[in-house]
Design an enzyme around this catalytic site. Structure first.
Site, PDB file in Angstrom:
ATOM      1  N   LYS A  40      34.508  40.369  36.862  1.00  0.00           N
ATOM      2  CA  LYS A  40      35.382  39.826  35.302  1.00  0.00           C
ATOM      3  C   LYS A  40      34.985  41.027  34.362  1.00  0.00           C
ATOM      4  O   LYS A  40      35.980  40.908  33.452  1.00  0.00           O
ATOM      5  CB  LYS A  40      35.302  38.475  34.959  1.00  0.00           C
ATOM      6  N   LEU A 212      48.688  31.021  30.381  1.00  0.00           N
ATOM      7  CA  LEU A 212      49.642  29.126  31.243  1.00  0.00           C
ATOM      8  C   LEU A 212      50.485  30.403  32.142  1.00  0.00           C
ATOM      9  O   LEU A 212      50.935  29.587  32.789  1.00  0.00           O
ATOM     10  CB  LEU A 212      50.303  28.369  30.632  1.00  0.00           C
ATOM     11  N   GLY A 216      53.113  32.531  29.791  1.00  0.00           N
ATOM     12  CA  GLY A 216      52.443  32.402  28.495  1.00  0.00           C
ATOM     13  C   GLY A 216      51.013  32.013  27.926  1.00  0.00           C
ATOM     14  O   GLY A 216      50.588  31.864  28.759  1.00  0.00           O
ATOM     15  N   ASP A 238      49.832  41.902  42.115  1.00  0.00           N
ATOM     16  CA  ASP A 238      48.586  41.020  42.675  1.00  0.00           C
ATOM     17  C   ASP A 238      48.347  40.389  41.673  1.00  0.00           C
ATOM     18  O   ASP A 238      48.202  41.076  40.010  1.00  0.00           O
ATOM     19  CB  ASP A 238      47.386  42.223  43.218  1.00  0.00           C
ATOM     20  N   THR A 240      45.205  39.230  40.567  1.00  0.00           N
ATOM     21  CA  THR A 240      43.949  39.568  40.305  1.00  0.00           C
ATOM     22  C   THR A 240      43.401  40.828  39.314  1.00  0.00           C
ATOM     23  O   THR A 240      44.409  41.721  38.937  1.00  0.00           O
ATOM     24  CB  THR A 240      43.225  40.582  41.818  1.00  0.00           C
ATOM     25  N   ASP A 244      41.877  39.041  33.146  1.00  0.00           N
ATOM     26  CA  ASP A 244      40.924  40.355  32.515  1.00  0.00           C
ATOM     27  C   ASP A 244      41.631  41.076  32.122  1.00  0.00           C
ATOM     28  O   ASP A 244      41.138  41.444  30.538  1.00  0.00           O
ATOM     29  CB  ASP A 244      39.945  40.989  33.958  1.00  0.00           C
TER      30      ASP A 244
END
Ligand code: RIB
Length: 282
Positions: A40, A212, A216, A238, A240, A244
């Site tokens: 992160k 959310l 949003g 993705d 992931t 961040d």
């Protein structure tokens, strides 16, 4: 000149793409395997550096993974003068990504858990950032020292309380903003209703953002709640690192003097672009 200092984790992400998430006790055959620099902290520093001068404060191991993580931060234009190398393994993350772009993540902290409060205060004394952004893949005492440094030096603290962990009141009270997703908001407030969670957290922190996903985010500042919608997307590669990207861009915009709602608006666009792009091309 450093405007944003990201105090946090760097992991080598070991990513399996699978047709579906394995159930407990089940084995599934994957469709692809990839390695990406992650964590992160690293992801957020790379995102912030697209907007403003950014330094990373963290620890890596003496292994190939650690060298790769440092090289990635340098490639992304992040100052690594306070990314300390030490004997032992770097952080790793085991990630499963399903075709809808959703992930499940197990983090093995390695060197990240050896980032000490003194490492952080020494680094921040030298870097003197306007905004300090941190998460919770480092020891809780180090998160606490980061918050105290920000408070006593007039820097703005942005706290991404992820992954969830119990937080001292004074750390929460310093967060401006606290950034959490719905799962993390539930952990802190025991409610599943975003607007209720936002109200509870707004009493504990200076400002709050609850992300959310495709709905949003909610931004609460000075008693006012703003719902920022997310762009409608046709394809998701993705997810992931999307949170961040959001956190890093928000911190960087704040450091450049943008207001919180507008900073979060820019960050929403950046996160939307990220999840439509495979990680290797971001
Ligand atoms: O937020 C995504 C990140 O969480 C991954 O890069 C992984 O390393 C974990 O830290």
């Amino acid at each position: 000149m450093t405007r944003v200092a990201v105090v946090g984790s760097a992991n080598l992400d070991l990513v399996a793409h699978t047709p579906r998430r394995p159930a407990p006790g089940e084995t599934v055959l994957g469709t692809g395997y990839f390695q990406h620099p992650g964590g992160k902290g690293l992801n957020q520093a790379a995102a912030a550096a697209t907007v403003t001068p950014t330094s990373f404060v963290g620890r890596r191991g003496s292994d190939d993974a650690g060298r790769l993580l440092e090289a990635e931060l340098v490639r992304r234009g992040v100052d690594t003068s306070r990314f300390l190398a030490m004997e032992g393994p770097s952080g790793h993350a085991l990630i499963t990504v399903t075709p809808d772009g959703e992930n499940s993540i197990t983090v093995l902290p390695g060197a990240n858990y050896l980032l000490l409060p003194d490492d952080v205060t020494r680094a921040l004394d030298v870097l003197a950032p306007q905004v300090v952004l941190t998460q919770q893949e480092i020891p809780l005492a180090t998160t606490g020292a980061t918050a105290r440094w920000a408070l006593t030096h007039g820097a703005r603290l942005m706290l991404n309380a992820s992954p969830s962990a119990a937080l001292p009141e004074e750390v929460l009270a310093a967060a401006d903003p606290l950034v959490v997703n719905l799962t993390e908001a539930h952990f802190l407030t025991a409610t599943d209703t975003p607007s209720d969670a936002a109200k509870i957290l707004a009493k504990q922190c200076v400002s709050v953002i609850i992300t959310l996903g495709s709905d949003g985010s909610l931004v609460v500042e000075n008693g006012r709640t703003t719902h920022l919608p997310a762009p409608r997307l046709t394809a998701v590669a993705d997810t992931t690192g999307a949170g961040d990207m959001f956190a890093g861009v928000t911190a960087a915009r704040l450091a450049r003097g943008t207001g919180l709602v507008e900073a979060a608006h820019h960050a929403t666009q950046a996160a939307a672009q990220a999840i439509q792009t495979p990680r290797s091309s971001r």
